[in-house]
Design a protein around this motif. Structure first.
Motif, PDB file in Angstrom:
ATOM      1  N   ILE A  79      -6.111 -18.342 -18.755  1.00 53.13           N
ATOM      2  CA  ILE A  79      -5.910 -16.893 -18.617  1.00 53.13           C
ATOM      3  C   ILE A  79      -7.208 -16.224 -18.180  1.00 53.13           C
ATOM      4  O   ILE A  79      -7.196 -15.313 -17.346  1.00 53.13           O
ATOM      5  CB  ILE A  79      -5.361 -16.297 -19.931  1.00 53.13           C
ATOM      6  N   ALA A  80      -8.326 -16.683 -18.696  1.00 49.05           N
ATOM      7  CA  ALA A  80      -9.624 -16.138 -18.280  1.00 49.05           C
ATOM      8  C   ALA A  80      -9.835 -16.376 -16.785  1.00 49.05           C
ATOM      9  O   ALA A  80     -10.310 -15.485 -16.066  1.00 49.05           O
ATOM     10  CB  ALA A  80     -10.752 -16.753 -19.102  1.00 49.05           C
ATOM     11  N   ASP A  81      -9.466 -17.561 -16.290  1.00 49.58           N
ATOM     12  CA  ASP A  81      -9.589 -17.849 -14.857  1.00 49.58           C
ATOM     13  C   ASP A  81      -8.692 -16.920 -14.037  1.00 49.58           C
ATOM     14  O   ASP A  81      -9.099 -16.425 -12.981  1.00 49.58           O
ATOM     15  CB  ASP A  81      -9.221 -19.301 -14.561  1.00 49.58           C
ATOM     16  N   LEU A  82      -7.477 -16.678 -14.515  1.00 47.06           N
ATOM     17  CA  LEU A  82      -6.582 -15.747 -13.824  1.00 47.06           C
ATOM     18  C   LEU A  82      -7.165 -14.341 -13.796  1.00 47.06           C
ATOM     19  O   LEU A  82      -7.028 -13.620 -12.797  1.00 47.06           O
ATOM     20  CB  LEU A  82      -5.208 -15.715 -14.505  1.00 47.06           C
ATOM     21  N   THR A  83      -7.804 -13.944 -14.874  1.00 45.71           N
ATOM     22  CA  THR A  83      -8.424 -12.624 -14.942  1.00 45.71           C
ATOM     23  C   THR A  83      -9.514 -12.492 -13.892  1.00 45.71           C
ATOM     24  O   THR A  83      -9.596 -11.475 -13.187  1.00 45.71           O
ATOM     25  CB  THR A  83      -8.989 -12.379 -16.356  1.00 45.71           C
ATOM     26  N   VAL A  84     -10.342 -13.504 -13.745  1.00 44.40           N
ATOM     27  CA  VAL A  84     -11.395 -13.496 -12.725  1.00 44.40           C
ATOM     28  C   VAL A  84     -10.770 -13.382 -11.342  1.00 44.40           C
ATOM     29  O   VAL A  84     -11.206 -12.576 -10.505  1.00 44.40           O
ATOM     30  CB  VAL A  84     -12.289 -14.761 -12.843  1.00 44.40           C
ATOM     31  N   ALA A  99      -7.875 -12.127 -10.545  1.00 42.20           N
ATOM     32  CA  ALA A  99      -7.276 -10.796 -10.389  1.00 42.20           C
ATOM     33  C   ALA A  99      -8.339  -9.748 -10.052  1.00 42.20           C
ATOM     34  O   ALA A  99      -8.105  -8.869  -9.221  1.00 42.20           O
ATOM     35  CB  ALA A  99      -6.525 -10.405 -11.651  1.00 42.20           C
ATOM     36  N   HIS A 100      -9.514  -9.870 -10.680  1.00 43.03           N
ATOM     37  CA  HIS A 100     -10.604  -8.945 -10.348  1.00 43.03           C
ATOM     38  C   HIS A 100     -11.034  -9.133  -8.897  1.00 43.03           C
ATOM     39  O   HIS A 100     -11.252  -8.154  -8.169  1.00 43.03           O
ATOM     40  CB  HIS A 100     -11.796  -9.141 -11.288  1.00 43.03           C
ATOM     41  N   GLN A 101     -11.148 -10.379  -8.465  1.00 43.27           N
ATOM     42  CA  GLN A 101     -11.556 -10.660  -7.090  1.00 43.27           C
ATOM     43  C   GLN A 101     -10.492 -10.202  -6.093  1.00 43.27           C
ATOM     44  O   GLN A 101     -10.811  -9.743  -4.998  1.00 43.27           O
ATOM     45  CB  GLN A 101     -11.840 -12.154  -6.915  1.00 43.27           C
ATOM     46  N   ALA A 102      -9.234 -10.284  -6.478  1.00 40.96           N
ATOM     47  CA  ALA A 102      -8.137  -9.911  -5.588  1.00 40.96           C
ATOM     48  C   ALA A 102      -8.070  -8.411  -5.330  1.00 40.96           C
ATOM     49  O   ALA A 102      -7.400  -7.970  -4.392  1.00 40.96           O
ATOM     50  CB  ALA A 102      -6.811 -10.399  -6.168  1.00 40.96           C
ATOM     51  N   GLN A 103      -8.780  -7.628  -6.130  1.00 39.85           N
ATOM     52  CA  GLN A 103      -8.791  -6.178  -5.924  1.00 39.85           C
ATOM     53  C   GLN A 103      -9.365  -5.813  -4.558  1.00 39.85           C
ATOM     54  O   GLN A 103      -9.058  -4.764  -4.011  1.00 39.85           O
ATOM     55  CB  GLN A 103      -9.589  -5.490  -7.033  1.00 39.85           C
ATOM     56  N   ALA A 104     -10.184  -6.698  -3.999  1.00 39.34           N
ATOM     57  CA  ALA A 104     -10.822  -6.439  -2.716  1.00 39.34           C
ATOM     58  C   ALA A 104     -10.128  -7.163  -1.563  1.00 39.34           C
ATOM     59  O   ALA A 104     -10.575  -7.100  -0.423  1.00 39.34           O
ATOM     60  CB  ALA A 104     -12.292  -6.866  -2.784  1.00 39.34           C
ATOM     61  N   VAL A 105      -9.036  -7.839  -1.827  1.00 32.18           N
ATOM     62  CA  VAL A 105      -8.354  -8.638  -0.816  1.00 32.18           C
ATOM     63  C   VAL A 105      -6.959  -8.099  -0.575  1.00 32.18           C
ATOM     64  O   VAL A 105      -6.196  -7.907  -1.533  1.00 32.18           O
ATOM     65  CB  VAL A 105      -8.279 -10.134  -1.249  1.00 32.18           C
ATOM     66  N   ARG A 106      -6.646  -7.847   0.685  1.00 31.56           N
ATOM     67  CA  ARG A 106      -5.302  -7.383   1.032  1.00 31.56           C
ATOM     68  C   ARG A 106      -4.856  -8.155   2.262  1.00 31.56           C
ATOM     69  O   ARG A 106      -5.509  -8.122   3.300  1.00 31.56           O
ATOM     70  CB  ARG A 106      -5.291  -5.885   1.314  1.00 31.56           C
ATOM     71  N   ARG A 107      -3.727  -8.833   2.169  1.00 33.70           N
ATOM     72  CA  ARG A 107      -3.191  -9.574   3.311  1.00 33.70           C
ATOM     73  C   ARG A 107      -2.557  -8.578   4.272  1.00 33.70           C
ATOM     74  O   ARG A 107      -1.721  -7.761   3.871  1.00 33.70           O
ATOM     75  CB  ARG A 107      -2.138 -10.577   2.846  1.00 33.70           C
ATOM     76  N   PRO A 108      -2.920  -8.659   5.539  1.00 32.67           N
ATOM     77  CA  PRO A 108      -2.320  -7.722   6.503  1.00 32.67           C
ATOM     78  C   PRO A 108      -0.861  -8.087   6.777  1.00 32.67           C
ATOM     79  O   PRO A 108      -0.477  -9.238   6.757  1.00 32.67           O
ATOM     80  CB  PRO A 108      -3.180  -7.891   7.752  1.00 32.67           C
TER      81      PRO A 108
END
Length: 103
Positions: free
Chosen positions: A85-90, A92-101
């Protein structure tokens, strides 16, 4: 533990309110089925079903003691889940800056 495995494990652990209650009870002490029936008010067959799910998922261990079998949580399995779950949290934080076009 991969993210799909983490989600599956979390569902096994907390996906049912009674199963989550069994986990909370076993976090405090080892118990036999009769204790869990008394503390939850659930039927013995229902408790046995949820204990089987938890055992098969690796979260609970069983230890025969005379006529009774005592159940306990396996802390090492819980540690693996919390690490996942801690890995998923990391992620998810990183995904805040990623958006698939879109195409």
């Amino acid at each position: 533990m991969q993210s799909g495995g983490v989600a599956d494990a979390a569902v096994k652990l907390f996906g049912d309110p009674l199963r989550a209650e069994i986990v909370r009870l076993l976090a405090r002490e080892q118990m036999c089925t009769c204790h869990l029936v008394d503390d939850t008010g659930a039927r013995q067959s229902t408790i046995s079903y949820h204990l089987r799910v938890l055992r098969e998922a690796g979260f609970v261990a069983a230890e025969p003691r005379g006529r009774y079998t005592y159940y306990r949580l396996r802390p090492e399995a819980l540690s693996m889940l919390t690490s996942g779950i801690a890995d998923l949290t990391v992620q998810a934080h990183q995904a805040q800056a990623v958006r698939r076009p879109c195409p």
